[in-house]
Structures are given as structure tokens and as C-alpha cells.
Design a protein around this motif. Structure first.
Motif, PDB file in Angstrom:
ATOM      1  N   ALA A 259     -29.060 -12.566 -47.156  1.00  0.00           N
ATOM      2  CA  ALA A 259     -27.839 -11.774 -46.721  1.00  0.00           C
ATOM      3  C   ALA A 259     -27.345 -11.007 -48.258  1.00  0.00           C
ATOM      4  O   ALA A 259     -27.252 -10.517 -47.623  1.00  0.00           O
ATOM      5  CB  ALA A 259     -26.927 -12.373 -45.817  1.00  0.00           C
ATOM      6  N   ASP A 260     -27.555 -11.491 -49.467  1.00  0.00           N
ATOM      7  CA  ASP A 260     -26.513 -10.892 -50.489  1.00  0.00           C
ATOM      8  C   ASP A 260     -27.684 -10.542 -51.358  1.00  0.00           C
ATOM      9  O   ASP A 260     -27.190  -9.671 -51.704  1.00  0.00           O
ATOM     10  CB  ASP A 260     -26.008 -12.398 -50.929  1.00  0.00           C
ATOM     11  N   THR A 261     -28.806 -10.667 -50.940  1.00  0.00           N
ATOM     12  CA  THR A 261     -30.048 -10.479 -51.485  1.00  0.00           C
ATOM     13  C   THR A 261     -30.630  -9.445 -51.198  1.00  0.00           C
ATOM     14  O   THR A 261     -31.524  -8.582 -51.594  1.00  0.00           O
ATOM     15  CB  THR A 261     -31.352 -11.001 -52.269  1.00  0.00           C
ATOM     16  N   GLY A 262     -30.348  -9.326 -49.503  1.00  0.00           N
ATOM     17  CA  GLY A 262     -30.898  -8.095 -48.512  1.00  0.00           C
ATOM     18  C   GLY A 262     -32.524  -8.092 -48.117  1.00  0.00           C
ATOM     19  O   GLY A 262     -32.897  -7.531 -47.584  1.00  0.00           O
ATOM     20  N   THR A 263     -33.444  -9.774 -48.239  1.00  0.00           N
ATOM     21  CA  THR A 263     -34.186  -9.774 -47.675  1.00  0.00           C
ATOM     22  C   THR A 263     -34.217 -11.067 -47.555  1.00  0.00           C
ATOM     23  O   THR A 263     -33.718 -12.832 -48.213  1.00  0.00           O
ATOM     24  CB  THR A 263     -35.102  -9.425 -48.570  1.00  0.00           C
ATOM     25  N   GLY A 264     -34.499 -11.730 -45.949  1.00  0.00           N
ATOM     26  CA  GLY A 264     -34.589 -12.784 -45.472  1.00  0.00           C
ATOM     27  C   GLY A 264     -35.688 -12.919 -44.262  1.00  0.00           C
ATOM     28  O   GLY A 264     -35.538 -12.049 -43.444  1.00  0.00           O
ATOM     29  N   ILE A 265     -35.316 -14.474 -43.553  1.00  0.00           N
ATOM     30  CA  ILE A 265     -35.830 -14.204 -42.396  1.00  0.00           C
ATOM     31  C   ILE A 265     -34.741 -15.027 -42.034  1.00  0.00           C
ATOM     32  O   ILE A 265     -34.182 -16.238 -42.024  1.00  0.00           O
ATOM     33  CB  ILE A 265     -37.066 -14.926 -41.907  1.00  0.00           C
ATOM     34  N   PHE A 330     -35.848  -9.233 -42.009  1.00  0.00           N
ATOM     35  CA  PHE A 330     -35.483  -8.090 -43.081  1.00  0.00           C
ATOM     36  C   PHE A 330     -35.480  -7.471 -44.204  1.00  0.00           C
ATOM     37  O   PHE A 330     -35.182  -8.704 -44.620  1.00  0.00           O
ATOM     38  CB  PHE A 330     -33.451  -7.901 -42.632  1.00  0.00           C
ATOM     39  N   ASP A 331     -35.836  -6.431 -45.347  1.00  0.00           N
ATOM     40  CA  ASP A 331     -36.237  -6.394 -46.291  1.00  0.00           C
ATOM     41  C   ASP A 331     -35.498  -5.018 -46.668  1.00  0.00           C
ATOM     42  O   ASP A 331     -36.316  -4.581 -47.927  1.00  0.00           O
ATOM     43  CB  ASP A 331     -37.564  -6.320 -46.177  1.00  0.00           C
ATOM     44  N   ASP A 332     -34.706  -5.312 -45.922  1.00  0.00           N
ATOM     45  CA  ASP A 332     -34.076  -3.161 -46.125  1.00  0.00           C
ATOM     46  C   ASP A 332     -32.977  -3.311 -47.042  1.00  0.00           C
ATOM     47  O   ASP A 332     -31.868  -2.366 -47.157  1.00  0.00           O
ATOM     48  CB  ASP A 332     -33.994  -2.236 -45.392  1.00  0.00           C
ATOM     49  N   GLY A 333     -32.097  -4.598 -47.264  1.00  0.00           N
ATOM     50  CA  GLY A 333     -30.584  -4.995 -47.659  1.00  0.00           C
ATOM     51  C   GLY A 333     -29.562  -4.717 -46.172  1.00  0.00           C
ATOM     52  O   GLY A 333     -28.906  -5.045 -46.671  1.00  0.00           O
ATOM     53  N   GLU A 334     -30.039  -4.879 -45.336  1.00  0.00           N
ATOM     54  CA  GLU A 334     -29.252  -4.164 -43.702  1.00  0.00           C
ATOM     55  C   GLU A 334     -29.599  -5.339 -43.273  1.00  0.00           C
ATOM     56  O   GLU A 334     -31.059  -5.563 -43.025  1.00  0.00           O
ATOM     57  CB  GLU A 334     -29.582  -2.906 -43.507  1.00  0.00           C
ATOM     58  N   ALA A 353     -37.425 -28.065 -43.240  1.00  0.00           N
ATOM     59  CA  ALA A 353     -39.058 -28.633 -42.464  1.00  0.00           C
ATOM     60  C   ALA A 353     -40.219 -28.376 -42.337  1.00  0.00           C
ATOM     61  O   ALA A 353     -40.797 -27.375 -41.662  1.00  0.00           O
ATOM     62  CB  ALA A 353     -38.383 -29.154 -40.892  1.00  0.00           C
ATOM     63  N   PRO A 354     -39.672 -27.995 -43.819  1.00  0.00           N
ATOM     64  CA  PRO A 354     -41.728 -27.037 -44.605  1.00  0.00           C
ATOM     65  C   PRO A 354     -42.692 -27.505 -43.993  1.00  0.00           C
ATOM     66  O   PRO A 354     -43.595 -27.125 -43.950  1.00  0.00           O
ATOM     67  CB  PRO A 354     -41.376 -26.568 -45.548  1.00  0.00           C
ATOM     68  N   LEU A 355     -42.217 -28.945 -43.931  1.00  0.00           N
ATOM     69  CA  LEU A 355     -43.670 -29.495 -43.876  1.00  0.00           C
ATOM     70  C   LEU A 355     -43.630 -30.053 -42.686  1.00  0.00           C
ATOM     71  O   LEU A 355     -45.407 -29.667 -42.224  1.00  0.00           O
ATOM     72  CB  LEU A 355     -43.405 -31.414 -44.307  1.00  0.00           C
ATOM     73  N   ARG A 356     -43.505 -29.228 -41.052  1.00  0.00           N
ATOM     74  CA  ARG A 356     -43.123 -29.186 -40.148  1.00  0.00           C
ATOM     75  C   ARG A 356     -42.816 -27.468 -38.978  1.00  0.00           C
ATOM     76  O   ARG A 356     -43.749 -27.503 -38.124  1.00  0.00           O
ATOM     77  CB  ARG A 356     -42.390 -30.436 -39.354  1.00  0.00           C
ATOM     78  N   ARG A 357     -42.957 -26.800 -40.160  1.00  0.00           N
ATOM     79  CA  ARG A 357     -42.932 -25.387 -39.485  1.00  0.00           C
ATOM     80  C   ARG A 357     -42.800 -24.465 -40.140  1.00  0.00           C
ATOM     81  O   ARG A 357     -42.262 -24.646 -41.528  1.00  0.00           O
ATOM     82  CB  ARG A 357     -41.315 -25.842 -39.228  1.00  0.00           C
ATOM     83  N   LEU A 358     -44.116 -23.163 -40.473  1.00  0.00           N
ATOM     84  CA  LEU A 358     -44.318 -22.705 -41.058  1.00  0.00           C
ATOM     85  C   LEU A 358     -43.096 -21.751 -42.110  1.00  0.00           C
ATOM     86  O   LEU A 358     -43.259 -20.919 -42.940  1.00  0.00           O
ATOM     87  CB  LEU A 358     -45.116 -21.819 -40.436  1.00  0.00           C
ATOM     88  N   VAL A 359     -42.401 -21.279 -41.327  1.00  0.00           N
ATOM     89  CA  VAL A 359     -41.400 -20.284 -41.295  1.00  0.00           C
ATOM     90  C   VAL A 359     -39.902 -20.904 -42.818  1.00  0.00           C
ATOM     91  O   VAL A 359     -39.622 -19.940 -43.825  1.00  0.00           O
ATOM     92  CB  VAL A 359     -40.460 -20.502 -40.501  1.00  0.00           C
ATOM     93  N   ASP A 360     -40.199 -22.077 -42.884  1.00  0.00           N
ATOM     94  CA  ASP A 360     -39.630 -22.373 -43.413  1.00  0.00           C
ATOM     95  C   ASP A 360     -39.701 -22.987 -45.641  1.00  0.00           C
ATOM     96  O   ASP A 360     -39.289 -22.758 -46.314  1.00  0.00           O
ATOM     97  CB  ASP A 360     -38.939 -24.237 -43.615  1.00  0.00           C
ATOM     98  N   ARG A 361     -41.016 -22.662 -45.542  1.00  0.00           N
ATOM     99  CA  ARG A 361     -42.041 -22.524 -46.385  1.00  0.00           C
ATOM    100  C   ARG A 361     -41.281 -20.496 -47.415  1.00  0.00           C
ATOM    101  O   ARG A 361     -40.970 -20.612 -48.712  1.00  0.00           O
ATOM    102  CB  ARG A 361     -43.395 -22.955 -46.602  1.00  0.00           C
ATOM    103  N   TYR A 362     -41.120 -20.286 -46.088  1.00  0.00           N
ATOM    104  CA  TYR A 362     -41.019 -18.570 -46.836  1.00  0.00           C
ATOM    105  C   TYR A 362     -39.464 -18.977 -46.407  1.00  0.00           C
ATOM    106  O   TYR A 362     -38.904 -18.719 -48.068  1.00  0.00           O
ATOM    107  CB  TYR A 362     -41.452 -17.706 -45.532  1.00  0.00           C
ATOM    108  N   ALA A 363     -38.819 -19.905 -45.986  1.00  0.00           N
ATOM    109  CA  ALA A 363     -36.759 -19.066 -46.411  1.00  0.00           C
ATOM    110  C   ALA A 363     -37.053 -20.077 -47.916  1.00  0.00           C
ATOM    111  O   ALA A 363     -35.857 -19.381 -48.638  1.00  0.00           O
ATOM    112  CB  ALA A 363     -36.642 -20.152 -45.434  1.00  0.00           C
ATOM    113  N   ALA A 386     -44.538 -10.239 -40.134  1.00  0.00           N
ATOM    114  CA  ALA A 386     -45.742 -10.722 -38.570  1.00  0.00           C
ATOM    115  C   ALA A 386     -44.842 -12.436 -38.763  1.00  0.00           C
ATOM    116  O   ALA A 386     -45.445 -12.957 -37.364  1.00  0.00           O
ATOM    117  CB  ALA A 386     -46.533 -10.674 -39.412  1.00  0.00           C
ATOM    118  N   LEU A 387     -43.640 -12.698 -39.628  1.00  0.00           N
ATOM    119  CA  LEU A 387     -43.740 -14.227 -39.352  1.00  0.00           C
ATOM    120  C   LEU A 387     -42.511 -14.562 -37.913  1.00  0.00           C
ATOM    121  O   LEU A 387     -42.911 -15.025 -37.340  1.00  0.00           O
ATOM    122  CB  LEU A 387     -42.313 -14.915 -40.503  1.00  0.00           C
ATOM    123  N   PRO A 388     -41.818 -13.166 -37.585  1.00  0.00           N
ATOM    124  CA  PRO A 388     -41.275 -13.921 -35.968  1.00  0.00           C
ATOM    125  C   PRO A 388     -41.907 -14.204 -35.325  1.00  0.00           C
ATOM    126  O   PRO A 388     -41.852 -14.613 -34.349  1.00  0.00           O
ATOM    127  CB  PRO A 388     -40.293 -12.632 -35.768  1.00  0.00           C
TER     128      PRO A 388
END
Length: 482
Positions: A259-265, A330-334, A353-363, A386-388
Motif C-alpha cells: 500500500a505504501d508503494t502503490g503496487t501490489g496484490i 493494483f499498480d497505480d498508487g491507488e 506459502a510460495p511453495l504451495r500457492r502461486l501468488v505468494d512468490r509475487y507478493a 492476470a494474477l487475480p
């Protein structure tokens, strides 16, 4: 009605194993890893990218997982802060990105699988076992690359500082929940393990203060009974809740960094609509659960005792308020709307849990970049939109597998007992047809549909029921009022 989580302890008989193998085929699930994926994984296991990892192998990490687990995502080390003002949580998360080449065969296969799929007797892993149960798993005694979180808490358990860096870590001990609980209960646990109870309870108090909820719903598990199998109910141990609080703490810290950097999932859950809460109030009344009008439902949930039949039934009803969880990028600061996970009552993401769930590696990559004051890697940003949708499909498939496994095991267990009478209690009643719903048997530990009566079912009350259908071929169990 959501079904209970299903776990296997011991070995199931051969007929169940054959039925579970047939189920894998029927659901068209991922099979063996392609040769090019296995080759890339083997090479990565031999030579991971450790160029950015600091040395933290001096910290005596430990892992806490179910017995027999080998895909170990998290390791922790807990200590008191040197300034005497609280605690420091060191939480190491398996650094899957150290083994994967963005855009490579291994990466593409992970996007196809999305999550590890669990069966009572086996699992279909997200990554090849040479990584998920070997080189990338935080197994004891071996240095492993990790995303190492350092989270400082004050004396009340509030997070006051958090960052994450890449590090080499070494776990000293592989513990299980029952063993940890026994050590804590008998006073045999020494620091840092003894701090799990202290920090876990403080975090539970923080959860109460912010209005969050954790549902302590009893689980179904398959247990070995001689040369065959059966079902049993199992209430979660306090140590499991305290361990989960450390994971929640990390997910909340990660969400704040994003949230502080404006890019995340984010992992989001909308606030339950008034109609759902009103229905839950009616269920509470029918189940003789005290719910004063001025008391929020989160406070009611925390007061429940899952060993009492009417409370266990109400806990199952409460899971309806948790429907609608999803992932929002989100990737627009909002920040998106909604941004909060209603059950956590704060910003939250999946990152542990990145060994068991795809999104965690990106987080993890987003948070590592945020801590370093850098832009996220291009491959992370490109994948965000595309991740969601990918995670939604993977989560749906995992839910289908779990429900099908529960249905199959229950039907196999009761095959040949059609016509028999059982003691049960009613845990759900359909609004459109009050004579139909769901019952939970006392023995065996089966939860099944009931219909065919003429009178409304007594929600939360005991009921004598007759088994009218049970067959593993159709994975169906059906009861009628006796």
C-alpha cells in the motif's frame, strides 16, 4: 454449506486409493511434470541464485507443520527486543524466485497449476518435489534461500516496524503442532518456542481490538483403523492458532508495504451484507446462541465453544460470511475498493506459502523491492493484471478437489449401510425448503445432506436419521428423518 477440511493420518485401504486415483482422472487435474520442467527444476536445485542473500544462518529457526510435511514454506525465530520494549519476529519464507527463471518452463508450469492440490492420500504439487520437498523447502539442517521478514512488536503485540530481505537461513528443528502444544502446556518449552504462546495471545488480543475473526471450526480427518480407515472430528489446538497469527501478522505487514508503494496484490473480502448477517442472527436464535443486538458478530464467534453441538453448528453457519474472498491487484498508487479483508479487519495479502500457492512468490518480490526502495521487477509487474483471475481459477479447482474427496470418503465409509439409523444433529436448514438441509453424524464423523421429511428440520437439535443412499461411484451420501 462449506465442508470441513480433510486430512489423512495413516494409510487408507486399497479400494479408497483406487477411487481417489480415478477421481484425479475424472477431474482432469495436472499429471506428471513435463520433462523440460523436471530438467529445469533439477538444474535450479543444484545452482539457485544466491547472489543477493545475506547470511542469517546464525539464527536458530524452527518450523511447525503437520506431521510428515516436507513442503515447508515458513520457519520462525522469536525473541525479545534488546531495548526491552516488546518482541522481534524473524519469519523466513521459502525464496522460490531463487530457483525459477521468469518465463521459463518451470515458471509457465507453475502458472498452469496455480496451487498445490491436496488429496487424503497424496498431493499434486505446484512445483516439482526436487524443489518443493527438497532444495527450496526449509527442511532442518540445511542452508536455504529465504525472504526473511523482521517484524518488531511493542509490548502489546502491535507491529511497529517491518522489513524483508533475502537471506540464507538454517532451520534447527522440525516440530509438529501436538508436540509444540505439549511443550507449552507442560512448561518444557524454552525461548524462543515459549514466546509463541506469548506473542500469539497478544496478536489474538490485537485481532479482537480491530474486529477480526478466526473461525475455530472442527476438522474432519481420515484416520487409520486397523487395516482400513475411518473419519474423526478434530478441534484445532491453541498452538495452531498462535502459529497462524504469525502468518497473519506477516501478511498484514506485506500488505502495508504494498500500500505504501502503490503496487501490489491483496487478498480481499467484502464486508458481509446486511441480509447475510440477518440470516445468521436467525440461525443463532434457532440454535439457542445468545447474540445481543448491540454485540458484533465477531465478538459472538469468539465466545463459541466448538465442542458444543449447537455452537459447532453455528460456526459452520458463520463460514457463509467469509464467501466472496478474492485477489485484487493494483499498480497505480491507488488502493482498490474494497481493499480490506473483512475477516482480518485490515489490509492483508498471501505471502507465506510460495511453495504451495502461486501468488505468494509475487507478493514476496513486491515487498522485497519495497524494502529496498526499488521498482518491482518487470516480470512481476507484467504478471499482476492476470494474477487475480489465475488465482480465482486455481482456488476454485482446489475447492472442487476438497469437496469431491470428502464426498468420496464419506460415501465409501457408509457403503453397505443403507437403511441403518444414526444419531445426528442438524447443522443447516435450507431457507427455501426447511425440510431439507445438512446433518452431522456423531459416529462416524460424516456430514451429509438430509431430505424427504415433511416437517421443518430442527436446526441445532439432535435428530435420528436413516441412511437412504451411499455409494462411492456417485460420491453421494443422503439421509432422511427416521
Amino acid at each position: 454449506m462449506p465442508r470441513r477440511h480433510l486430512r489423512m493420518t495413516g494409510a487408507a485401504d486399497c479400494s479408497l486409493g483406487a477411487a481417489l486415483r480415478a477421481l484425479r482422472t475424472e477431474l482432469d487435474l495436472p499429471g506428471a511434470f513435463p520433462p523440460e520442467v523436471l530438467a529445469e527444476a533439477a538444474e535450479a536445485a543444484r545452482a539457485p541464485d544466491l547472489s543477493a542473500h545475506e547470511d542469517a544462518t546464525d539464527l536458530p529457526f524452527l518450523t511447525i507443520d503437520p506431521p510428515g510435511s516436507t513442503d515447508l514454506d515458513q520457519a520462525m525465530h522469536l525473541e525479545r527486543r534488546r531495548d526491552g520494549r516488546g518482541y522481534r519476529v524473524h519469519y523466513a519464507i521459502a525464496d522460490v524466485a531463487a530457483f525459477l527463471r521468469p518465463g521459463g518452463a518451470l515458471d509457465a508450469e507453475a502458472h498452469r497449476r496455480v496451487t498445490t492440490l491436496y488429496f487424503p492420500d497424496d498431493r499434486i504439487p505446484l512445483h516439482p518435489p526436487v524443489l518443493s520437498e527438497g532444495a527450496a523447502s526449509l527442511l532442518p539442517g540445511e542452508p536455504r534461500p529465504a525472504a526473511l521478514w523482521r517484524i518488531d512488536l511493542d509490548g502489546d503485540g502491535r507491529a511497529v516496524r517491518a522489513d524483508v530481505t533475502r537471506a540464507l537461513v538454517r532451520s534447527r528443528a522440525k516440530l509438529d503442532y501436538a508436540g509444540v502444544q505439549q511443550q507449552l502446556d507442560t512448561g518444557a518449552a524454552e525461548e524462543p518456542l515459549a514466546l509463541l504462546r506469548d506473542i500469539g495471545r497478544l496478536r489474538e488480543e490485537q485481532e479482537v481490538a480491530r474486529g477480526g475473526i478466526s473461525l475455530n471450526v472442527p476438522e474432519q480427518e481420515i484416520v487409520q483403523q486397523g487395516g482400513s480407515y475411518g473419519l474423526a472430528y478434530r478441534a484445532t489446538l491453541p498452538a495452531e492458532g498462535w502459529n497462524a497469527q504469525i502468518s497473519l501478522l506477516t501478511g498484514m505487514a506485506a500488505a502495508r508495504l504494498m500500500a505504501d508503494t502503490g503496487t501490489g496484490i491483496l487478498r480481499t473480502l467484502p464486508i458481509a451484507p446486511d441480509g447475510a448477517v440477518a440470516r445468521l442472527r436467525r440461525s443463532a436464535h434457532a440454535l439457542h446462541v445468545d447474540w445481543p443486538h448491540h454485540v458484533p458478530y465477531a465478538e459472538v464467534i469468539r465466545s463459541l465453544d466448538p465442542t458444543r453441538s449447537n455452537h459447532a453448528a453455528f460456526l459452520q453457519e458463520c463460514t457463509t460470511l467469509l464467501r466472496g474472498a478474492g485477489y485484487t491487484a493494483f499498480d497505480d498508487g491507488e488502493l482498490p475498493d474494497p481493499a480490506v479483508h473483512a475477516a482480518v479487519a485490515d489490509l492483508y495479502t498471501h505471502c507465506t506459502a510460495p511453495l504451495r500457492r502461486l501468488v505468494d512468490r509475487y507478493a514476496s518480490e513486491l515487498c522485497l523491492a519495497a524494502t529496498a526502495g526499488k521498482e518491482p521487477p518487470g516480470w512481476v509487474r507484467e504478471a499482476l493484471p492476470a494474477l487475480p483471475k489465475e488465482m480465482a481459477e486455481g482456488t476454485r479447482r482446489a475447492g472442487t478437489v476438497e469437496r469431491a474427496c470428502v464426498d468420496l470418503v464419506e460415501a465409501a465409509l457408509l457403503e453397505g449401510r443403507v437403511g441403518e439409523l444414526f444419531d445426528a444433529y442438524v447443522v443447516d436448514v435450507q431457507e427455501r425448503d426447511p425440510a431439507a438441509g445438512t446433518v452431522q453424524l456423531r459416529d462416524p464423523a460424516v456430514v451429509g445432506r438430509i431430505e424427504g421429511g415433511t416437517a421443518p428440520l430442527p436446526l441445532g437439535e439432535r435428530l435420528r436419521v436413516r441412511l437412504t443412499r451411499a455409494g462411492p461411484a456417485s460420491r453421494t451420501v443422503l439421509f432422511a428423518p427416521a
